[in-house]
Design a protein around this motif. Structure first.
Motif, mmCIF file in Angstrom:
data_model
loop_
_atom_site.group_PDB
_atom_site.id
_atom_site.type_symbol
_atom_site.label_atom_id
_atom_site.label_comp_id
_atom_site.label_asym_id
_atom_site.label_seq_id
_atom_site.Cartn_x
_atom_site.Cartn_y
_atom_site.Cartn_z
ATOM 1 N N ILE A 102 17.518 -26.069 8.151
ATOM 2 C CA ILE A 102 16.618 -25.215 7.388
ATOM 3 C C ILE A 102 17.036 -23.742 7.408
ATOM 4 N N ASN A 103 17.644 -23.311 8.518
ATOM 5 C CA ASN A 103 18.048 -21.910 8.634
ATOM 6 C C ASN A 103 19.440 -21.624 8.090
ATOM 7 N N LYS A 104 20.157 -22.657 7.721
ATOM 8 C CA LYS A 104 21.498 -22.464 7.154
ATOM 9 C C LYS A 104 21.709 -23.367 5.942
ATOM 10 N N PHE A 105 20.621 -23.620 5.225
ATOM 11 C CA PHE A 105 20.727 -24.530 4.098
ATOM 12 C C PHE A 105 21.406 -23.895 2.887
ATOM 13 N N THR A 164 20.258 -26.499 -7.295
ATOM 14 C CA THR A 164 19.439 -25.407 -7.827
ATOM 15 C C THR A 164 18.384 -25.020 -6.803
ATOM 16 N N ASP A 165 17.712 -23.896 -7.026
ATOM 17 C CA ASP A 165 16.656 -23.455 -6.108
ATOM 18 C C ASP A 165 15.493 -24.455 -6.101
ATOM 19 N N LYS A 166 15.224 -25.048 -7.269
ATOM 20 C CA LYS A 166 14.156 -26.054 -7.334
ATOM 21 C C LYS A 166 14.527 -27.270 -6.480
ATOM 22 N N GLU A 167 15.801 -27.696 -6.559
ATOM 23 C CA GLU A 167 16.246 -28.840 -5.758
ATOM 24 C C GLU A 167 16.193 -28.513 -4.274
ATOM 25 N N LYS A 168 16.543 -27.280 -3.928
ATOM 26 C CA LYS A 168 16.471 -26.852 -2.521
ATOM 27 C C LYS A 168 15.039 -26.972 -2.007
ATOM 28 N N THR A 169 14.081 -26.533 -2.802
ATOM 29 C CA THR A 169 12.670 -26.609 -2.404
ATOM 30 C C THR A 169 12.234 -28.061 -2.198
ATOM 31 N N LEU A 170 12.675 -28.938 -3.110
ATOM 32 C CA LEU A 170 12.329 -30.360 -2.984
ATOM 33 C C LEU A 170 12.904 -30.954 -1.701
ATOM 34 N N SER A 224 24.266 -22.586 2.681
ATOM 35 C CA SER A 224 25.662 -23.039 2.581
ATOM 36 C C SER A 224 25.726 -24.465 2.039
ATOM 37 N N VAL A 225 24.763 -25.304 2.452
ATOM 38 C CA VAL A 225 24.697 -26.675 1.937
ATOM 39 C C VAL A 225 24.375 -26.653 0.449
ATOM 40 N N GLN A 226 23.440 -25.784 0.064
ATOM 41 C CA GLN A 226 23.065 -25.658 -1.341
ATOM 42 C C GLN A 226 24.261 -25.256 -2.200
ATOM 43 N N GLN A 227 25.022 -24.288 -1.709
ATOM 44 C CA GLN A 227 26.196 -23.827 -2.448
ATOM 45 C C GLN A 227 27.260 -24.923 -2.525
#
Length: 372
Positions: free
Chosen positions: A274-277, A287-293, A279-282
């Motif tokens: 959760i504190n380093k997500f 997308t930011d919406k997918e990150k939230t999900l 880098s995983v997102q990139q």
């Protein structure tokens, strides 16, 4: 997911480290290849299924395997050596057709080269500098008869890999073995490519679990790139699984070849990242919406039900969180918890099969005779 694919008629080749699929494989009577001291992993690349022929692809795979047995990674083979090995394979199968009592395997191939092919080379005055038959036989001797690896290429059971729909290669005990791992991965390549090209109209899937960390180098790395780019043309899929995002990010094979060609991404609970997500997102192009999900997984589960949530993204156009709930019987089949696996095996031995064992264990748990 593997079970669902299997029930839909898919042919699945699975490479794993950690014995996660033993229960499922036993449940559906699949082939489970594992290296153990008392029961070492065994193959037979020389065996042709009924109605099969020595086509160019099969001949090339045997040739590649023999060259890998003979030459180290940093040793190059000459054109004359390549031609000699090619001739030896063709003549060996011609010899088998005239001697049907012989069983096709590495042992009979080695004996053919030693007793017959050597004579042919001498009659044609082939020089050692063109093909050193003495060195060839000496280096390959450990794979013959009672040699150190004589078990590896002389299997007499589990020979029909083309028509077996679930094949699991468990590489845990050989993941660091300099001799066995390259040969086994070559055979895995041959098995799946054969399915991919010959099973027309049938879905094929190769699933590489944590094993990709052990095999994403050398020849296998190139094979993984080839698979990702080619398999779709043959009604096939490649799946790669990892428990550590850092492993994915730090592996150029995965990062550059696999992720860029993967339309479907499936993520489980990512709380520990959760504190380093970011880098995983990139890395995964989320997308930011997918990150939230993804970060919402298992945060508000219904306490009256036993399930886990999973995030699935299809081509970046459809992204949803789904609830995954299985029956107690399925859970007992899939579990990787050591205590639970031992209990399943204990019941399987007691009741004669894994199916009956799981059914009775589930019954005992529901009746409160054993703790869940």
């Amino acid at each position: 997911m593997v079970r669902s694919y299997y029930e839909q008629g898919t042919h699945i080749v699975l490479i794993d480290i950690g014995h996660s699929y033993r229960g499922l494989c036993e449940m559906v009577n699949g082939y489970y290849f594992c290296y153990e001291e008392k029961n070492p992993i065994q193959f037979n690349p020389f065996y042709l299924e009924e109605g099969d022929t020595l086509d160019t692809e099969r001949k090339e795979s045997i040739k590649t395997m023999i060259l890998a047995l003979w030459k180290k990674d940093d040793e190059h083979f000459t054109r004359s050596e390549y031609v000699a090995i090619s001739d030896s394979i063709q003549l060996y199968y011609d010899y088998l057709s005239n001697n049907p009592e012989l069983f096709p395997c590495f042992n009979s191939y080695y004996e053919f080269v030693q007793d017959h092919f050597t004579v042919k080379l001498k009659s044609e005055n082939v020089k050692d500098k063109d093909f050193d038959i003495g060195n060839f036989l000496y280096v390959l001797r450990p794979y013959y008869g009672n040699g150190e690896f004589g078990f590896l290429l002389n299997a007499k059971k589990n020979l029909d890999l083309l028509h077996q729909r679930l094949i699991v290669f468990e590489l845990d005990n050989i993941s660091g073995h300099a001799v066995l791992l390259p040969i086994v991965t070559l055979i895995i390549m041959s098995v799946f490519v054969s399915k991919m090209r010959r099973l027309r109209g049938t879905r094929k899937m190769i699933l590489i679990e944590e094993a990709w960390k052990a095999i994403s180098k050398g020849g296998m790395a190139g094979y993984m790139r080839y698979l990702v780019k080619t398999v779709r043309k043959y009604f096939g899929e490649t799946c790669f699984v990892s428990q550590e995002a850092e492993d994915v990010a730090n592996n150029p094979i995965v990062k550059d070849a696999i992720i860029n060609n993967s339309d479907c991404k499936i993520l489980l609970d990512q709380t520990k990242y959760i504190n380093k997500f970011d880098s995983v997102q990139q890395l995964l192009g989320l997308t930011d919406k997918e990150k939230t999900l993804i970060l919402s997984l298992n945060k508000a589960n219904d306490p009256s039900k036993k399930y886990k949530e999973v995030f699935i993204s299809l081509g970046g156009t459809v992204s949803k969180v789904y609830r995954t709930e299985v029956s107690l019987e399925e859970y007992l089949c899939y579990t990787t918890e050591e205590k639970e696996k031992i209990k399943v095996q204990e019941y399987a031995r007691k009741y004669g099969s894994i199916q009956k064992g799981i059914a009775m264990l589930a019954q005992d748990i529901r009746q409160g005779n054993i703790a869940a």
